[in-house]
Design a protein around this motif. Structure first.
Motif, mmCIF file in Angstrom:
data_model
loop_
_atom_site.group_PDB
_atom_site.id
_atom_site.type_symbol
_atom_site.label_atom_id
_atom_site.label_comp_id
_atom_site.label_asym_id
_atom_site.label_seq_id
_atom_site.Cartn_x
_atom_site.Cartn_y
_atom_site.Cartn_z
ATOM 1 N N PHE A 157 0.841 -1.207 0.000
ATOM 2 C CA PHE A 157 0.000 0.000 0.000
ATOM 3 C C PHE A 157 0.872 1.252 0.000
ATOM 4 N N ALA A 158 1.926 1.235 0.795
ATOM 5 C CA ALA A 158 2.808 2.409 0.889
ATOM 6 C C ALA A 158 3.465 2.693 -0.455
ATOM 7 N N GLN A 159 3.790 1.630 -1.149
ATOM 8 C CA GLN A 159 4.465 1.776 -2.446
ATOM 9 C C GLN A 159 3.520 2.322 -3.516
ATOM 10 N N ILE A 160 2.288 1.841 -3.494
ATOM 11 C CA ILE A 160 1.335 2.212 -4.549
ATOM 12 C C ILE A 160 0.559 3.490 -4.201
ATOM 13 N N GLU A 161 0.161 3.611 -2.940
ATOM 14 C CA GLU A 161 -0.703 4.741 -2.566
ATOM 15 C C GLU A 161 0.056 5.883 -1.888
ATOM 16 N N GLY A 162 1.300 5.625 -1.496
ATOM 17 C CA GLY A 162 2.054 6.652 -0.765
ATOM 18 C C GLY A 162 3.451 6.834 -1.329
ATOM 19 N N ASN A 163 4.369 7.177 -0.418
ATOM 20 C CA ASN A 163 5.743 7.430 -0.859
ATOM 21 C C ASN A 163 6.703 6.320 -0.419
ATOM 22 N N GLY A 164 6.150 5.165 -0.120
ATOM 23 C CA GLY A 164 6.992 4.028 0.261
ATOM 24 C C GLY A 164 7.142 3.870 1.758
ATOM 25 N N ILE A 165 6.785 4.931 2.515
ATOM 26 C CA ILE A 165 6.899 4.854 3.971
ATOM 27 C C ILE A 165 5.566 4.386 4.549
ATOM 28 N N ILE A 166 5.638 3.461 5.494
ATOM 29 C CA ILE A 166 4.393 3.042 6.160
ATOM 30 C C ILE A 166 4.146 3.996 7.320
ATOM 31 N N ASP A 167 3.195 4.894 7.146
ATOM 32 C CA ASP A 167 2.814 5.772 8.257
ATOM 33 C C ASP A 167 1.381 5.434 8.665
ATOM 34 N N GLN A 211 -1.397 6.905 8.259
ATOM 35 C CA GLN A 211 -2.407 7.102 7.220
ATOM 36 C C GLN A 211 -2.466 5.915 6.252
ATOM 37 N N ILE A 212 -1.290 5.433 5.892
ATOM 38 C CA ILE A 212 -1.220 4.257 5.011
ATOM 39 C C ILE A 212 -1.805 3.047 5.744
ATOM 40 N N ALA A 213 -1.483 2.936 7.038
ATOM 41 C CA ALA A 213 -1.992 1.806 7.822
ATOM 42 C C ALA A 213 -3.525 1.844 7.878
ATOM 43 N N ILE A 214 -4.091 3.046 8.106
ATOM 44 C CA ILE A 214 -5.556 3.178 8.161
ATOM 45 C C ILE A 214 -6.167 2.751 6.827
ATOM 46 N N LEU A 215 -5.575 3.256 5.768
ATOM 47 C CA LEU A 215 -6.052 2.942 4.412
ATOM 48 C C LEU A 215 -5.974 1.436 4.124
ATOM 49 N N GLY A 216 -4.839 0.859 4.479
ATOM 50 C CA GLY A 216 -4.630 -0.568 4.225
ATOM 51 C C GLY A 216 -5.591 -1.437 5.016
ATOM 52 N N PHE A 217 -5.743 -1.143 6.287
ATOM 53 C CA PHE A 217 -6.613 -1.959 7.136
ATOM 54 C C PHE A 217 -8.069 -1.847 6.686
ATOM 55 N N GLU A 218 -8.445 -0.655 6.272
ATOM 56 C CA GLU A 218 -9.797 -0.432 5.753
ATOM 57 C C GLU A 218 -10.004 -1.318 4.513
ATOM 58 N N ALA A 219 -9.022 -1.296 3.620
ATOM 59 C CA ALA A 219 -9.121 -2.081 2.390
ATOM 60 C C ALA A 219 -9.150 -3.580 2.689
ATOM 61 N N MET A 220 -8.424 -3.985 3.718
ATOM 62 C CA MET A 220 -8.363 -5.421 4.049
ATOM 63 C C MET A 220 -9.553 -5.854 4.911
ATOM 64 N N GLY A 221 -10.358 -4.904 5.342
ATOM 65 C CA GLY A 221 -11.538 -5.241 6.153
ATOM 66 C C GLY A 221 -11.182 -5.671 7.563
#
Ligand code: ADE
Length: 335
Positions: free
Chosen positions: A229-239, A241-251
């Motif tokens: 997710f960090a690579q595709i939706e962000g700048n490669g860093i897991i922060d 915001q990326i975690a919230i986005l990822g967990f939401e997507a993974m349900g």
């Protein structure tokens, strides 16, 4: 240490080899288990003997296989990895045992799934390092006794209650692996991120640590997903915001529950009025195997206090109602 043999079944996926701790110092958590194992190993080394047979039990992904690898490494011995369901016939077990060398470790994952005949064959192998083979049939049948090299059996199971007491009693020490503490999980995530070469913020580590079922294998799997997710939706860093986005997507929700967990709780509440409900009826309702519920979903729901087990069946607790946003025991929600 060298590894012989097959890998366990795909569902009991092994931890990614690169993330697996290679030394005791790298193995985080389970302090009491580690301390006891170190004593057993050091004492055996001093006596120049093999350690006793060992049994590990606990939920999937808590590090039973990893411990077996570390023990083999510490003892500088070969480890042969297999699993109960792979040993179908007595001949399979005989082949395994006769191919061992002196001092080897035989690791049998899911040992509760060993067949009755194989289990009986393994008793004298564990006790006296002897293999009793049947030759001939009917009145001509006789037993041949084969001498085996002295080995250490390490058994692992997610279902200790399914092990017969004669088998259990043949292990010199039994260890329960518990869910990890949040602090230990945070350390594991930090270590894994370093190995994977991915930058992660402290807030993201905190966020993941609360949603990975206190299980290293889950933490590592989620970390890898978030790296994508960090690579595709962000700048490669897991922060965060990326975690919230990822967990939401993974349900995955804030307690680390996946859709399958919530489906189980909703079924108990809505189809069985909160329970108690028998495991068979529950499994049929949610379309899962009984063993999957017992081994994978239920232990974590019990640990969180969302589910209770009674003599009459499973009950959803008040906490489960609150978590799902269902207010009263009579309310009906669609699922
Ligand atoms: N990866 C999986 N389990 C681990 C543990 N207990 N310590 C460190 N890394 C791990």
């Amino acid at each position: 240490m060298s590894v012989k043999g097959e890998t366990p079944r795909a569902t009991e996926e092994t931890i990614d080899a690169v993330l697996r701790p290679q030394k005791w110092e790298e193995y985080i958590g389970q302090e009491r288990v580690k301390k006891n194992l170190k004593v057993i190993i050091e004492a055996a080394k001093k006596r120049k003997e093999n350690p006793d047979h060992l049994l590990f039990y606990g939920s999937p992904g808590l590090g039973k296989t990893t411990l077996a690898y570390l023990i083999a490494k510490e003892l500088k011995t070969n480890i042969r990895i297999t699993a109960g369901p792979m040993i179908e016939k007595p001949g399979d077990l005989a082949a395994l045992l006769t191919n061992l060398s002196e001092g080897d470790i035989l690791f049998i994952d899911e040992i509760h799934r060993l067949s009755k005949t194989c289990e009986e064959l393994i008793y004298p192998a564990m006790e006296d390092f002897k293999l009793h083979l049947m030759a001939g049939r009917g009145v001509m049948a006789r037993t041949i006794e084969l001498k085996l090299p002295k080995f250490t059996l390490i058994g692992a199971t997610t279902r200790i209650a399914l092990l017969s007491s004669p088998l259990r009693s043949r292990f010199g020490a039994t260890f329960q692996l518990n869910f990890y503490t949040k602090e230990d999980i945070k350390k594991i995530i930090g270590r894994s991120a370093k190995i994977l070469g991915v930058e992660i913020t402290e807030k993201a580590v905190e966020f993941i640590s609360e949603r990975c079922r206190f299980t290293p294998r889950v933490a590592n799997r989620l970390l890898k997903r978030l790296r994508d997710f960090a690579q595709i939706e962000g700048n490669g860093i897991i922060d965060k915001q990326i975690a919230i986005l990822g967990f939401e997507a993974m349900g995955i929700d804030k307690l680390g529950l996946e859709e399958a967990d919530r489906k189980i709780l909703r079924a108990i509440i809505q189809k069985f009025n909160g329970g108690p409900v028998g495991i068979q009826a529950l499994a049929a309702t949610v379309g899962e195997e009984i063993d999957t519920i017992l081994e994978i979903y239920e232990p974590y729901l019990l640990q969180l206090g969302l589910l209770k087990r009674t003599q009459r069946g499973r009950i959803a607790t008040d906490l489960a109602y609150t978590h799902l946003g269902i207010s009263s025991k009579n309310s009906q929600m669609s699922f």
